[in-house]
Design an enzyme around this catalytic site. Structure first.
Site, PDB file in Angstrom:
ATOM      1  N   ASN A 135       0.864  -1.184   0.000  1.00  0.00           N
ATOM      2  CA  ASN A 135       0.000   0.000   0.000  1.00  0.00           C
ATOM      3  C   ASN A 135       0.899   1.232   0.000  1.00  0.00           C
ATOM      4  O   ASN A 135       1.473   1.601   1.030  1.00  0.00           O
ATOM      5  CB  ASN A 135      -0.905  -0.014   1.237  1.00  0.00           C
TER       6      ASN A 135
ATOM      7  N   LYS B   4       0.113   4.289  -0.245  1.00  0.00           N
ATOM      8  CA  LYS B   4      -0.534   5.468   0.336  1.00  0.00           C
ATOM      9  C   LYS B   4      -0.325   6.669  -0.596  1.00  0.00           C
ATOM     10  O   LYS B   4      -0.300   6.502  -1.812  1.00  0.00           O
ATOM     11  CB  LYS B   4      -0.046   5.713   1.767  1.00  0.00           C
TER      12      LYS B   4
ATOM     13  N   HIS C  39      -9.641   0.895   5.170  1.00  0.00           N
ATOM     14  CA  HIS C  39      -8.366   1.172   5.838  1.00  0.00           C
ATOM     15  C   HIS C  39      -8.599   2.164   6.968  1.00  0.00           C
ATOM     16  O   HIS C  39      -9.438   3.060   6.864  1.00  0.00           O
ATOM     17  CB  HIS C  39      -7.358   1.727   4.838  1.00  0.00           C
TER      18      HIS C  39
ATOM     19  N   GLU D 182      -7.092   4.690   7.972  1.00  0.00           N
ATOM     20  CA  GLU D 182      -6.952   6.095   7.616  1.00  0.00           C
ATOM     21  C   GLU D 182      -8.206   6.598   6.897  1.00  0.00           C
ATOM     22  O   GLU D 182      -8.623   7.745   7.085  1.00  0.00           O
ATOM     23  CB  GLU D 182      -5.701   6.275   6.750  1.00  0.00           C
TER      24      GLU D 182
ATOM     25  N   GLU E 156      -5.274  -4.741  11.083  1.00  0.00           N
ATOM     26  CA  GLU E 156      -4.308  -3.653  11.256  1.00  0.00           C
ATOM     27  C   GLU E 156      -4.587  -2.934  12.569  1.00  0.00           C
ATOM     28  O   GLU E 156      -5.453  -2.056  12.621  1.00  0.00           O
ATOM     29  CB  GLU E 156      -4.361  -2.680  10.074  1.00  0.00           C
TER      30      GLU E 156
ATOM     31  N   GLY F  61       2.298   2.959  10.861  1.00  0.00           N
ATOM     32  CA  GLY F  61       3.162   4.114  10.655  1.00  0.00           C
ATOM     33  C   GLY F  61       3.871   4.585  11.912  1.00  0.00           C
ATOM     34  O   GLY F  61       4.462   5.654  11.921  1.00  0.00           O
TER      35      GLY F  61
ATOM     36  N   SER G 217       3.163  -1.526  10.336  1.00  0.00           N
ATOM     37  CA  SER G 217       4.619  -1.356  10.390  1.00  0.00           C
ATOM     38  C   SER G 217       5.347  -2.654  10.045  1.00  0.00           C
ATOM     39  O   SER G 217       6.280  -3.064  10.735  1.00  0.00           O
ATOM     40  CB  SER G 217       5.051  -0.845  11.772  1.00  0.00           C
TER      41      SER G 217
END
Length: 260
Positions: free
Chosen positions: A15, A17, A99, A101, A171, A177, A214
């Protein structure tokens, strides 16, 4: 090691991003396309503007193309959105939905994630459904309730066949991150809860279960041997061919060890 999701190849998904450029993408995609297959399924998910470039550069390779999101409708007055049929037309085979985010920053609630998942299936895409809890929810003992709620909202709208073809990525939001990764015990426990939730909806379904948070070549060394882990959703490390391929190699090596 237990069989992985009906013996499907383990899935390594990158991904990107909101990162990339035409020049950097070309170098990265060329390296991935030229790298020998390691027995895993390799997927890259660039930003929308680079999907056509990626489709051209990956043509004829074993690297599959995915998108990072899709709209909740197939067409219409939704300025800035990209619809699932558009992604399919560009050659995407996968799309990430839900996701963390997207949930936190762009208002993707459970109902919208369910709609996106259904549209992805309707247009020939394999959804990669992301679920996970915040650190506060984890520390409050709410992780199971949070993940069950996210899963039930989607699984309750799908038949057993589609649930079986779904990819589910756990996740933990506190590990995305941040450089902080869940432990082997935490990952295994979370994937066990996810498998139990799936079984409540479709006892025969065996969707692929990924870990995302991560992921690096170092964490892949202990993630790969875990029986419940069918692959990984890779963030920052997917922007470097060497790092991404090292993660894939760790999973390939774990598979060979299990067979031996």
């Amino acid at each position: 090691m237990a069989n992985h999701a009906n013996n499907r190849p383990r899935l390594i998904v990158g991904n990107w991003k909101m990162n990339g450029s035409l020049a950097a993408n070309a170098a990265l995609l060329d390296a991935l396309a030229q790298a020998p297959a390691a027995g895993c399924a390799r997927v890259v998910c660039p930003p929308f503007p680079y999907l056509a470039q990626a489709a051209t550069l990956l043509a004829g390779s074993e690297v599959a193309l995915g998108a990072q999101n899709c709209g909740h409708a197939a067409a219409g007055a939704y300025t800035g959105e990209v619809a699932a049929p558009m992604l399919a037309e560009l050659g995407c085979r996968y799309v990430i939905v839900g996701h963390s985010e997207r949930r936190a920053m762009f208002g993707d609630d459970d109902a919208r994630v369910a709609a996106k998942t259904a549209l992805a299936f309707e247009h020939g895409l394999t959804p990669i459904l992301c679920v996970g809890e915040t650190l506060a929810q984890y520390e409050a003992g709410q992780a199971t309730a949070v993940i069950d709620g996210q899963l039930d909202a989607v699984l309750g709208t799908l038949d057993a066949g589609r649930i079986d073809r779904l990819v589910i990525a756990y996740e933990p939001i506190w590990a995305i991150g941040t450089g902080r990764s869940a432990s082997a015990e935490q990952v295994d426990a979370a994937l066990e809860r996810i498998a139990a939730a799936v079984a409540r909806h479709a006892a025969s379904a065996r969707p692929q279960l990924l870990y995302g948070g991560s992921v690096t070549a170092a964490t892949a060394q202990w993630l790969a041997p875990l029986a419940r882990v069918d692959g990984v959703l890779v963030g920052g490390a997917s922007l470097q061919a060497e790092a991404f391929l090292a993660i894939e190699q760790a999973f390939a090596a774990a598979g060979q060890t299990a067979r031996g």
